[in-house]
Design a protein around this motif. Sequence first.
Motif: not given
Length: 226
Positions: A1-14
Amino acid sequence: MLSSDELYLEFHKDRYRLLLGKAGVSLSRCGSSSPGILVVGSSHETLLMAERFPEARIDTLGAYDPRYAAPGGIHYEMDLNLCRTRADCPAIGPYDVVIMAEVIEHLQTSPRAVLRFLRGVLRPGGEAVLQTPNAASLAKRWNLLAGRNPFMMIPDLPDTSQHWREYTAGELVAAARQEGFEPVDLSIDNCYRHEGRRARFYLIAGRMAPRALRDCITLTLRVPRA
């Protein structure tokens, strides 16, 4: 399961990929071998900037978060909501480049006051790169057509995640010109990685829609040399 930081980075990576590219262009124009960068409202971009541009000195401004402290940089504690007059602002700089991403929509003060402060910490010829959600995006217009308010409800106990006011590209360009900036680059792109079938349909529609209807504004501003 991704951490909140990892989820944020995935959402905003573009968005981050675009931001780093624009920052690199601004740094190349500054012509310094050891440029100074100020990151306003530091988050993941502070560490990404330090990794991408190791030759730069990176300082931060806003609320201190040890997770995003720039290696070797100085942090200036400041509430940007209080920058309405020069007396309320720290005397810092001058910097070659200022980065302010996903910040201005969280502030309860005039965008002109914020831009006036940014202009004051940049050297002549220095550039500011701003990133913020587009208030006129296609998704927000769809919600309005459906009778839904696309903007956040003001909570009983406000926190830093609250969007108080989102802006259009035209509003930001006009405010920047009023504060003496020269707009040098504007892009409006679909940068947020929403998931699900509706999100995929939205991204397809967004690619065909006019640029003004996309969801993320990235604006580069320059302080005139003269």
